[in-house]
Design a protein around this motif. Sequence first.
Motif, PDB file in Angstrom:
ATOM      1  N   UNK A 130      39.978  36.220  41.526  1.00  0.00           N
ATOM      2  CA  UNK A 130      40.257  35.197  40.737  1.00  0.00           C
ATOM      3  C   UNK A 130      40.269  35.255  39.187  1.00  0.00           C
ATOM      4  N   UNK A 165      36.763  36.895  45.563  1.00  0.00           N
ATOM      5  CA  UNK A 165      36.547  35.712  46.788  1.00  0.00           C
ATOM      6  C   UNK A 165      36.876  36.177  48.119  1.00  0.00           C
ATOM      7  N   UNK A 207      40.537  37.683  47.946  1.00  0.00           N
ATOM      8  CA  UNK A 207      41.396  37.164  46.612  1.00  0.00           C
ATOM      9  C   UNK A 207      40.638  37.521  45.387  1.00  0.00           C
ATOM     10  N   UNK A 246      44.280  32.290  41.909  1.00  0.00           N
ATOM     11  CA  UNK A 246      43.541  33.318  43.089  1.00  0.00           C
ATOM     12  C   UNK A 246      44.864  33.918  43.405  1.00  0.00           C
ATOM     13  N   UNK A 305      40.465  36.946  54.459  1.00  0.00           N
ATOM     14  CA  UNK A 305      41.065  37.361  53.327  1.00  0.00           C
ATOM     15  C   UNK A 305      40.060  37.837  52.138  1.00  0.00           C
ATOM     16  N   UNK A 327      30.561  28.293  42.244  1.00  0.00           N
ATOM     17  CA  UNK A 327      30.606  27.959  43.677  1.00  0.00           C
ATOM     18  C   UNK A 327      32.217  28.771  44.113  1.00  0.00           C
ATOM     19  N   UNK A 328      32.154  28.973  45.486  1.00  0.00           N
ATOM     20  CA  UNK A 328      33.280  28.957  46.137  1.00  0.00           C
ATOM     21  C   UNK A 328      34.315  27.815  46.125  1.00  0.00           C
ATOM     22  N   UNK A 329      35.346  27.820  46.810  1.00  0.00           N
ATOM     23  CA  UNK A 329      36.326  26.837  46.811  1.00  0.00           C
ATOM     24  C   UNK A 329      36.022  25.999  48.051  1.00  0.00           C
ATOM     25  N   UNK A 380      48.043  30.287  46.087  1.00  0.00           N
ATOM     26  CA  UNK A 380      47.464  29.427  45.168  1.00  0.00           C
ATOM     27  C   UNK A 380      48.342  29.143  43.884  1.00  0.00           C
ATOM     28  N   UNK A 389      35.397  29.592  52.072  1.00  0.00           N
ATOM     29  CA  UNK A 389      35.348  30.627  51.180  1.00  0.00           C
ATOM     30  C   UNK A 389      33.676  31.050  50.930  1.00  0.00           C
ATOM     31  N   UNK A 390      33.620  32.268  50.575  1.00  0.00           N
ATOM     32  CA  UNK A 390      32.040  32.703  50.104  1.00  0.00           C
ATOM     33  C   UNK A 390      32.090  32.233  48.627  1.00  0.00           C
ATOM     34  N   UNK A 391      30.840  32.440  48.298  1.00  0.00           N
ATOM     35  CA  UNK A 391      30.630  31.968  46.845  1.00  0.00           C
ATOM     36  C   UNK A 391      30.865  32.990  45.632  1.00  0.00           C
TER      37      UNK A 391
END
Lengths: 111, 111
Positions: free
Chosen positions: A37, A90, A35, A43, A33, B42-44, B101, A102-104
């Motif tokens: 933010x 993200x 997203x 998101x 995915x 950070x990511x989630x 979300x 999730x990535x950072x």
Amino acid sequence: DVKVTQSSRYLVKRTGEKVFLECVQDMDHENMFWYRQDPGLGLRLIYFSYDVKMKEKGDIPEGYSVSREKKERFSLILESASTNQTSMYLCASKGQYEKLFFGSGTQLSVL
Amino acid sequence: AQSVTQPDIHITVSEGASLELRCNYSYGATPYLFWYVQSPGQGLQLLLKYFSGDTLVQGIKGFEAEFKRSQSSFNLRKPSVHWSDAAEYFCAVGAGDKLIFGTGTRLQVFP
């Protein structure tokens, strides 16, 4: 532990440039995915993919495209970047029991 | 249409106080519900999830959430907040292949 890696933490681009955001996961997940933010908006889903070369539009796909040539890599493409695409992006992959990893994030600024 | 509402944009509590973050959802079928936390930069990270069964679910870091179908709610609680809990919290509902979300609640913790 699952690792989702986004290639850049910060990116600055100019209006009209073509921008590639890369995301790699190491757990053989089928679903991935993208997203974005934004403050106060949470998101919002841009695109997702449930298999190699398969993609589905999310809620805000306009101005974006994606590429999934290999299972582990999911790329987000801004064909012609605009200032309203300045955002945090993200990437996530979905594992067992619907859990997202999730990535950072990539903070993109378009000037 | 599926949606998630987090009515509180920003909440401030004192360390050691109890916490409840509100989440309401709109979804036609039995929902999959999630709470994620995002620390600065950070990511989630997944805190907890509800799929079925016991309506009170326990998560990591001492958090719990209660699913109330009659109220379409999935509120997050913690009996005693720690300074390290300061972060942004997102509620999400699983809708087919994707997660939707809410707009997030930013938690600030005072010593």
